[in-house]
Scaffold this active site. Sequence first.
Site, mmCIF file in Angstrom:
data_model
loop_
_atom_site.group_PDB
_atom_site.id
_atom_site.type_symbol
_atom_site.label_atom_id
_atom_site.label_comp_id
_atom_site.label_asym_id
_atom_site.label_seq_id
_atom_site.Cartn_x
_atom_site.Cartn_y
_atom_site.Cartn_z
ATOM 1 N N ALA A 179 0.776 -1.250 0.013
ATOM 2 C CA ALA A 179 0.047 0.177 0.106
ATOM 3 C C ALA A 179 1.027 1.169 0.111
ATOM 4 O O ALA A 179 0.291 2.320 0.035
ATOM 5 C CB ALA A 179 -0.946 -0.134 1.254
ATOM 6 N N ASP A 180 2.319 1.165 0.040
ATOM 7 C CA ASP A 180 3.135 2.235 0.198
ATOM 8 C C ASP A 180 2.995 3.106 -1.046
ATOM 9 O O ASP A 180 3.174 2.790 -2.243
ATOM 10 C CB ASP A 180 4.574 1.750 0.167
ATOM 11 C CG ASP A 180 5.432 2.872 0.746
ATOM 12 O OD1 ASP A 180 5.517 3.001 1.746
ATOM 13 O OD2 ASP A 180 5.861 3.572 -0.351
ATOM 14 N N VAL A 181 2.755 4.524 -0.707
ATOM 15 C CA VAL A 181 2.558 5.635 -1.783
ATOM 16 C C VAL A 181 3.686 5.683 -2.481
ATOM 17 O O VAL A 181 3.833 6.018 -3.605
ATOM 18 C CB VAL A 181 1.862 6.886 -1.185
ATOM 19 C CG1 VAL A 181 1.833 7.927 -2.278
ATOM 20 C CG2 VAL A 181 0.403 6.692 -0.508
#
Length: 299
Positions: free
Chosen positions: A253-255
């Site tokens: 989920a890391d932007v």
Amino acid sequence: MRDELLVIPAPEDFIFDECLAYLMRSADECMFRINDGTVTRALDVDGEPVVFGMSGHPDGIAVEFLEGFAPGGLEGCDKVSGFVRDWLDLDRDLRPFYELGESDPLLHDVVQKHRGLRVVGIPDLFETFVWAILGQQITVAFAYVLKKRFVETFGTAVEAGGRKYWIFPDAQKIAGTDPDALRELKITGRKSEYIIGIARMIADGELTKERLFELGNDKLIQKELTAIRGIGPWTANYVLMRCLRSPDAYPAADVGLHNALKHAAGLDRKPNLQEVEAFAAPWAGWRAYATFYLWRLLH
DNA sequence: GTCCAGGACTCGC
DNA sequence: GCGAGTCATGGA
């Protein structure tokens, strides 16, 4: 001082300057100071403050202790050496990852460019949780500011060589802290609760690195961690990557990862979660390393 | 003013 | 189990 020099051997493919470049990414980093290629920090070794500088050396890494802050005895030296080995992941054989980098189109360029870089770790479990929680949903730059406030409010400083070096506050201290005290630092109310909750678990001894390692694999550790309030999949994988040293943890989920993938894949938009997982399928076993290298595209 | 940052929780269905 | 709203600050 020369007799206090310690050389820590590193693998042939290790490049200190690549790690240094990562460590230099924020001027607001408060846990160490970097000057002229040397990273200097304090470390609590069995209750005694040690302050050391580390720099590149033909055989690996040179560690030099600041006057008056060398560890007492060989055992203390071994602990500092072990800390550095853990910090820079020196005991890992990266050859399989570099082979992967040769054949993988998304990784090829970044791995070539930053070859020698290792996943820089955060050996202390509590520090990793605090850092990860602070980093949820805000810019890295602001997270550094919050960490600095947190450390300078609750940590302890060591004066060495005319400068201050900070030791991260231990869980016991934060376990007994009022959430409002964190809230004053502009840490959100929820994050304040998360951090204090984790601090209590660590202070009570129910949450330790050893116990997590005993679970045996990433999946079980992730399940254990995400049962804790404030720890979702992203944070659990972040902790696996930076502290527990899983080479395969994947904070999907890391932007930042999304932006790096967008760049590496030449997309005109950020990839969706399905694409993020699909990109990583060939990286099985090395997804944390892939992520860490891809993050280098952001600077 | 609006949107986005190294997300996770809570609620309603 | 899944989507939408909420949390909170700061920079672009």
